[in-house]
Scaffold this active site. Structure first.
Site, short mmCIF file in Angstrom:
data_model
loop_
_atom_site.label_atom_id
_atom_site.label_comp_id
_atom_site.label_asym_id
_atom_site.label_seq_id
_atom_site.Cartn_x
_atom_site.Cartn_y
_atom_site.Cartn_z
N PHE A 132 -18.78 9.02 4.03
CA PHE A 132 -17.93 8.52 3.07
C PHE A 132 -17.91 6.91 2.84
O PHE A 132 -18.00 6.17 3.81
CB PHE A 132 -16.50 9.07 3.34
CG PHE A 132 -15.52 8.32 2.65
CD1 PHE A 132 -15.19 9.18 1.35
CD2 PHE A 132 -14.72 7.23 2.70
CE1 PHE A 132 -14.19 8.72 0.39
CE2 PHE A 132 -14.10 6.78 1.64
CZ PHE A 132 -13.60 7.38 0.49
N LYS A 144 -17.27 17.15 0.05
CA LYS A 144 -16.02 16.97 -0.19
C LYS A 144 -15.73 15.53 -0.71
O LYS A 144 -16.25 14.59 -0.40
CB LYS A 144 -15.13 17.36 1.00
CG LYS A 144 -15.15 16.21 1.81
CD LYS A 144 -14.15 16.50 3.19
CE LYS A 144 -14.11 15.60 4.20
NZ LYS A 144 -13.13 15.74 5.32
N ASN A 146 -8.48 -0.98 4.54
CA ASN A 146 -8.49 -1.22 3.31
C ASN A 146 -7.57 -2.30 2.65
O ASN A 146 -7.60 -2.82 1.65
CB ASN A 146 -8.61 -0.10 2.42
CG ASN A 146 -7.31 0.60 2.53
OD1 ASN A 146 -6.61 0.31 3.51
ND2 ASN A 146 -6.97 1.44 1.53
N ASP A 147 -6.49 -2.46 3.38
CA ASP A 147 -5.35 -3.68 3.27
C ASP A 147 -5.60 -4.95 3.69
O ASP A 147 -4.66 -5.93 3.22
CB ASP A 147 -4.06 -3.00 3.50
CG ASP A 147 -3.89 -1.66 3.16
OD1 ASP A 147 -4.16 -1.31 1.97
OD2 ASP A 147 -3.02 -0.76 3.68
N ASP A 175 1.04 -1.23 0.12
CA ASP A 175 -0.04 -0.03 -0.09
C ASP A 175 0.97 1.05 0.09
O ASP A 175 2.15 1.07 0.21
CB ASP A 175 -0.79 0.11 1.21
CG ASP A 175 -1.70 1.13 1.37
OD1 ASP A 175 -2.22 1.59 0.44
OD2 ASP A 175 -1.68 1.82 2.55
N LYS A 176 0.38 2.24 -0.22
CA LYS A 176 1.17 3.56 -0.22
C LYS A 176 0.89 4.28 1.00
O LYS A 176 1.81 4.60 1.76
CB LYS A 176 0.94 4.44 -1.42
CG LYS A 176 1.68 5.82 -1.64
CD LYS A 176 1.26 6.66 -2.74
CE LYS A 176 -0.25 7.35 -2.50
NZ LYS A 176 0.11 8.51 -1.28
N THR A 220 -2.34 1.49 -4.97
CA THR A 220 -2.76 2.61 -4.14
C THR A 220 -4.42 3.10 -4.63
O THR A 220 -4.59 2.86 -5.73
CB THR A 220 -1.93 3.78 -4.14
OG1 THR A 220 -2.30 4.83 -3.53
CG2 THR A 220 -1.48 4.12 -5.47
#
Length: 1317
Positions: free
Chosen positions: A699, A723, A970-971, A411-412, A845
């Site tokens: 979100f 946003k 999320n990883d 991941d980044k 990513t």
């Protein structure tokens, strides 16, 4: 208790199972039925809150444990042989003796399991007895009971700092706004506070459980911690929907809330926390899978030797002229035929030669892995002092796989970067505000890396800045500065808040041009209704889920040192003041700023004056000399009270949100309070605005945005602030912000998009900010659909998302933000080292391609000389074409005779949309074929599901060892899909760590974990396993060769007790210590020459040929160890045990000296273990021969070794035999190391040099083999969006294929590489 028939019990059990398996459950309160028997309880079919995690019961422990242990085929094999030895016609020795080894192994394992289960029982009892408060109708109050007494349908009260006992639907809190803050660190590891709200319509200050006649309809229990569906039906029939925002999960801790009352919907093993409670992770390592294959080969070898023994016995009996006297018939006088005797002899030989299968190998492997894990976790280089954490090993059985990794998927954000967001730039209404002072300050703060004296120069003189971005590198004149000396290193996470660790993230130095706009806007009260600048910062302050609390309620990850002094000055918080006399203000002439990328302390630090007192946290401090430190925020309204804003603490689930809130606060828009129904913001003028929150659209990864619908307190309009990701927001834009804007500002979207592109190429994380005014009529219509979606039980998520999408249309663009997420320390060094080690590194990513490419160059995933292929297409036909054309070019390059000895440095950049097409079944092969020819791959805009799909595809297609590393929730899918998952304990909670096999603090730790510990673990374990097979084959063959001289009668020339002790005690410890402590190459050389790691890739240490060469060597050594003593004692009158004693002694010395040849580094432990094994053998054998006269009749080993040790022939035979047996192996090692030394041998030569010579040798090695030194690159100064275009960033690029459907950008020239900061 009333007696019930078994049929009724079975009927109730079946009915209860049906009730529990229903998709929807109807739950009612237990209070009206309190005191009734269980059969009349409405919620009786659902389990109680008592938990049981034990595996065994006292009564059934032995049978259940044996059943579990017999899942191992090796245990079944040895138990079968022990039982077989009880059959008289096939037994090889005393049956009871044959049971000893397997009984010892089973007993030790059973004791370990019993102890572990007893500890689980103690924890269960302690947890079930934890006190809690349950409402009792009889006592008209909440009474203290135990957790195990909680039932579904009860009303439970939880007070502050207590743990929630079951899954509760929140109906009441002590907070007047119906808010309850919880900490879910026990569930997902995240320390950030999460906000839970009371179910709509239950915000009554006085909550009476007895009057709460409700029906709760909820979904069947599941393990998803982030989703929950239910609705509450009131007595009047009204249905109110509720979700995860109103559910308190078992295991959570109530914080910052006096008390909370909830209705129990799930209890015990049906709670979400218990459904997520998995046992220890078990993965089979690659070496273990190969080991099982070799065990099968050993079984085949054993059966072959037994078959030879059976046939030999048959032919021997056939060749006898008569019936010899030692063949005793049975009681009837019958003697078995040669064929039947040979059949029985086959099984007898299996019993005799059973140790060919190493019974202690599996136990030894477990011990070795425990020792390896101890050394890994004890490595001081893998310890992080800031967070006081070290590497964690969660999967105990795959340490050796760390040395065989060929692909790394990373991941980044938070993995390669720090995930500490710094507000850098913003664009409002098409005008860009660079905030260059933040850049200068960041360069200043990045420099100090030691506890040396540093002078921070501050110039409060206002600058004459141009409104144009062209003047970014202008040379402002500064005539005054105040020097303040500091002498302490910047301290980060050791004193960190939940969201931020240093003032670098929490403080923003203001942009003068933007400040003037806000000042003019705030001075005009009439413009506050429509001013875009005010709306922009209001959106930053409102559109988030940041929790506001007082500074006194801050929760620290690490306890703060009492000596540390926290101030609100951006410079003062970096270091403590040095107590020096004579700290005076000096006047310096300004120096002209040179256009350099790497700015130093000598460059000027621009100070802006902030006229808005509430916008910043201020705390005036006076040093010991009475000097007031210079502050970049000079307050003009010092007479205003500042306690309200100064004592605020922001806790955010997302680092981006916190950075934006602090940026808004810096400009005077201070978020003061947040409740479920309102948000309070203080304006720069000091006026407090209370916005009524109508709806929050949170979100999600599909919409890629969040929105807050509020009622503006001034205009009374319904305003939607949104946003989100730029590429999503740009598609939702409607009319410009205001029709009255001048014509040159109508092109706001195009200008903002250009700024966003420049931000991305600078490596910043971008967000777009929008506003939409919703009419009251449209809001009422939309609210009906929203409430219907919230109360729905079927397709609820889809309906809720549809309502959100329905509202988020025709948005008006306000602006965009650029937030910097800096690279972690030593990331470029680590990636270069991993690449030199033969590991391909992929970065997956969710960022946009421009941002990802910038970070790729900064972390040296992409190099200046790389051929970068940028794949982006809109349809599958285009994707197929681009894959075919690219593959053709790469293959043509490889097949060109001129490029035989060269490899192209190709890197691939692919976006998520194209990746989806490339992962389709018909394109997978081509995609994998292309990627395996690339040196690195960068996947952008990918979802968590795509991450795991990529890992699975590469692992399955290429049959290679993969490693995935990430830090966020999320990883998790990617981490679990790889052979080895590594979690980084960063800023995004601990979900990745909890799902991983290993956990580290920083990405740089991956270098030593793989290149050193991975290499050591693999080589040690591989060599130990090969040695174990060799050792057993040598010893078993001694017994086999003896069968040639005893008619294949399965007679042993060595006492059976000594045979058992030989493998169980005499030769068991040395190989274990060899597997734990041996070092073929030192850590310094392994880190200096990463290519040495390649020896583990592809299982080069433990190959098919390695195994069989070792077996052949064992056969040779057994022949020598048997026949040299046989020839020496030929025609003598020694008995069978006198002949077997030198054989046993010779085999011991040969096996141990063979290990001595393989040991690379000798330590005191090795000497003690080796000499101790020899001493133990001599002591035990001498004692056994002197005391055991009739221990194993009819044999008589009395005084055998004592007699042999008095005979010089014994010593001569032992020495000659051992030398002859080991001479070929020793000669092979000498010739191989001298004539054709492997890289590991050459590395060992470097280890023997002194440190300076070794360092020079490493440099020469790397330069000779092409491994250059790692360059330390730094991020460039921010580009000016008004001056630079795409061509400025990509000096030349050839678009081989360009069109509306797809683009393939092949970057042939050097990319203007930014550098890390």
């Amino acid at each position: 208790m009333m007696w019930r028939s078994p049929l009724a019990l079975v009927r109730d059990a079946l009915r209860g199972q049906r009730e529990r398996e229903k998709d929807l459950r109807n739950l009612v309160p237990n209070l009206p039925h309190e005191g009734l028997e269980k059969g009349k309880q409405p919620n009786r079919f659902f389990p109680s809150n008592a938990i049981k995690t034990t595996k065994y019961t006292l009564l059934f422990f032995i049978p259940m444990n044996l059943f579990e242990q017999f899942h191992r085929l090796a245990n079944i094999y040895f138990v079968g042989l022990a039982i077989l030895n009880f059959i008289p016609v096939v037994n090889a020795f005393q049956p009871k003796v044959a049971l000893i080894p397997i009984c010892v192994i089973l007993s030790l394992t059973a004791l370990k399991d019993a102890w572990e289960d007893f500890r689980r029982y103690q924890l269960d009892r302690k947890l079930n007895s934890t006190p809690c408060f349950i409402y009792c109708r009889k006592e008209k109050q909440f009474t203290e009971r135990c957790w195990k007494d909680v039932r579904v349908g009860d009303f439970v009260k939880v007070v502050c700092n207590e743990v929630v006992p079951a899954d509760l639907l929140l109906l009441h809190t002590s907070d007047p706004n119906g808010v309850c803050h919880i900490e879910m660190a026990n569930l997902d590891g995240e320390t950030n506070l999460k906000q839970r709200t009371v179910v709509s319509g239950f915000s009554n200050p006085k909550f009476e459980p007895e009057s709460c006649n409700i029906i709760v309809v909820c979904e069947r229990p599941n393990n998803n911690l982030n989703h929950f569906k239910c609705y509450v039906e009131k007595p009047d029939g009204e249905k109110v929907g509720a979700g995860i925002e109103s559910l308190l999960l078992r295991g959570c801790t109530v914080r910052n809330t006096g008390h909370a009352v909830g209705f129990v919907v799930y209890a015990g093993h049906e709670t979400k926390s218990m459904l997520n409670h998995n046992g220890p992770r078990y993965k089979r390592s690659k070496l273990e899978r190969k080991l099982n294959i070799d065990v099968i080969f050993c079984v085949i070898l054993l059966f072959s030797m037994c078959l030879v023994g059976a046939l030999g016995h048959f032919f021997w009996l056939q060749a006898l002229p008569g019936v010899p006297p030692y063949l005793v018939p049975d009681s009837t006088g019958h003697l078995d035929s040669p064929s039947l005797s040979a059949f029985n002899m086959f099984f007898t030989m299996i019993i005799l030669l059973q140790i060919l299968i190493p019974i202690s190998l599996y136990l030894s492997i477990e011990l070795v892995k425990i020792g390896q894990i101890f050394f890994i976790t004890s490595d001081i280089d893998l310890y992080d002092e800031e967070t006081d954490s070290r590497v964690q090993c969660k999967a105990l059985n795959i340490t050796e796989d760390l040395g065989q990794i060929e692909y790394i998927f990373s991941d980044k954000t938070g993995t390669l970067t720090e995930n500490k967001m710094v507000f850098r730039r913003c664009s409002i209404m098409g005008t860009e505000y660079p905030h260059k002072e933040n850049v200068v300050r960041q360069a200043v703060l990045d420099e100090p890396e030691s506890e040396e004296e540093v002078i921070f120069e501050q110039r409060p003189q206002p600058l004459q800045m141009s409104r144009s971005l062209d003047s970014e590198d202008s040379n402002p004149e500064v005539t005054h500065h105040c020097g303040i000396q500091h002498k302490r290193k910047v301290e980060g996470n050791a004193q960190s808040d939940v969201a931020f660790s240093s003032p670098l993230e929490t403080e923003v130095i203001l942009d003068r041009k933007l400040l003037q706009h806000i000042s003019s806007s705030s001075s005009s009260s009439s413009s506050q209704k429509i001013d875009p600048y005010l709306d922009f910062f209001l959106a930053l302050a409102i559109c988030n889920t940041v929790v506001v609390s007082m500074a006194t309620a801050r929760r620290r990850r690490v306890s703060e040192s009492p000596r540390s002094c926290q101030t609100n000055n951006p410079l003062d918080t970096l270091s403590s003041l040095v107590e020096k006399a004579g700290s005076l203000c000096h006047i310096f002439t300004s120096t002209q700023r040179k256009p350099k990328r790497n700015r130093t302390l000598s460059e000027e630090f621009v100070i802006e004056e902030d006229p808005f007192h509430p916008s910043v946290e201020t705390e005036e401090t006076v040093d010991t000399n009475g000097l007031q430190p210079c502050s970049p925020h000079a307050l003009s309204q010092r007479d205003k009270p500042s306690a309200t804003s100064d004592n605020l603490s922001y806790v955010a689930e997302s680092m981006d949100e916190a950075a934006l809130v602090y940026a808004a606060k810096a400009y005077g828009f201070t978020l003061l309070a947040r409740t479920p129904d309102s948000v309070t913001v203080r304006l720069p003028s000091g006026k407090d605005l209370v916005f009524e929150v109508l709806e929050t659209l949170t979100f999600d990864s599909n919409r890629r945005r969040m929105s807050v619908l509020v009622r503006h307190p001034i205009t009374k309009e319904c305003v939607l602030y949104t946003k989100g990701a730029d590429y999503v927001i740009m598609e939702l834009l409607g009319t410009p912000y205001a029709e009255h804007l001048s014509g040159n500002q109508k092109n706001i979207a195009a200008d903002t998009q250009h700024h966003l592109d420049c931000y991305a190429k600078e490596g910043l994380r971008t967000l777009c900010i929008t506003k939409k005014v919703v009419s009251d009529k449209a809001y009422r219509i939309w609210l009906v659909d929203r409430q219907r979606a919230l109360a729905a039980m079927d397709n609820r998520e889809e309906l809720i998302m549809d309502t959100a999408v329905q509202l988020e249309t025709n948005l008006s663009l306000l602006g965009a933000t650029g937030i910097e997420d800096r690279l972690q320390e030593s990331v470029p060094d680590t990636i270069v080292a991993l690449r030199e080690a033969g590991i391909q590194v992929w970065v997956l990513t969710g960022d946009k391609p421009e941002t990802a490419v910038n970070i790729g160059y900064a972390c040296r995933l992409l190099e200046e000389e790389d051929l970068v292929i940028n794949m982006s297409c809109n349809n599958k036909v285009a994707c197929t074409s681009i894959l075919d054309s690219t593959l053709e070019e790469v293959r043509r390059y490889s097949e060109d005779p001129r490029n035989v000895d060269t490899t192209p440095d190709i890197s691939l950049v692919i976006d998520g949309r194209t990746l989806t097409m490339a992962l389709s079944a018909d394109l997978q092969e081509r995609f994998v074929d292309l990627t395996k020819r690339c040196r690195s791959v960068l996947c952008c805009r990918v979802t968590p599901l795509q991450k795991s799909q990529v890992v699975k595809l590469v692992r399955e297609k290429l049959k290679i060892m993969t490693l995935a590393v990430g830090d966020g929730a999320n990883d998790v899918n990617m981490i679990q899909a790889a052979d080895i998952g590594i979690g980084i304990s960063g800023q995004e909670g601990m979900q990745a760590v909890m799902a991983s096999d290993f956990a580290i603090s920083h990405f740089k730790h991956l270098k030593k974990l793989l290149l050193v510990h991975g290499h050591w673990c693999y080589t040690r374990l591989a060599n130990m396993i090969v040695y174990f097979f060799y050792k057993n084959v040598v010893y078993v063959n001694l017994l086999f060769w003896y069968q040639l001289f005893c008619g294949f009668s399965a007679t042993a020339m060595i006492d059976i007790w000594l045979i058992i002790f030989f493998n169980l005690f005499f030769t068991s410890v040395p190989p274990i210590m060899f597997g734990i402590m041996d070092k073929d190459v030192s850590a310094e050389v392994l880190l200096g020459v990463p290519e040495l790691y390649r020896t583990g890739q592809g299982a080069r240490e433990y190959k098919f040929s390695t195994f069989w060469v070792s077996i052949l060597d064992a056969f040779y050594q057994s022949l020598v160890c048997f026949f040299i003593p046989y020839l020496a004692y030929q025609d003598s009158d020694i008995d069978v045990f006198t002949f077997g004693t030198p054989l046993n002694t010779i085999s011991l010395f040969t096996i141990l000296l063979h290990l001595s040849i393989e040991i690379k580094v000798w330590t005191v432990v090795h000497w003690v273990v080796m000499l101790g094994s020899v001493a133990l053998y001599l002591i035990v054998t001498l004692a056994y021969n002197s005391m055991c006269v009739t221990c194993n009749p009819p044999s008589n080993p009395y005084w055998t070794l004592q007699s042999q040790m008095a005979d010089p022939m014994f010593y001569l035979v032992c020495i000659i035999t051992t030398v002859v047996a080991l001479l070929p192996r020793y000669t092979f090692h000498v010739l191989r190391n001298s004539i054709a030394p492997s890289p590991l041998i050459q590395a060992r030569h470097l280890d023997r040099l002194d440190p300076s010579s070794r360092e020079q040798g490493i440099k020469e090695w790397r330069s000779f083999r092409g491994g250059g030194q790692v360059k330390h690159s730094r991020l460039s100064s921010p580009p000016s969006p008004t001056l630079e275009t795409t061509a400025d960033i990509y000096p030349e690029f050839a678009a081989d294929i360009m069109g509306d459907d797809f683009t393939l950008n092949v970057i042939t020239e050097n990319y203007q590489r930014p550098a890390d900061t």
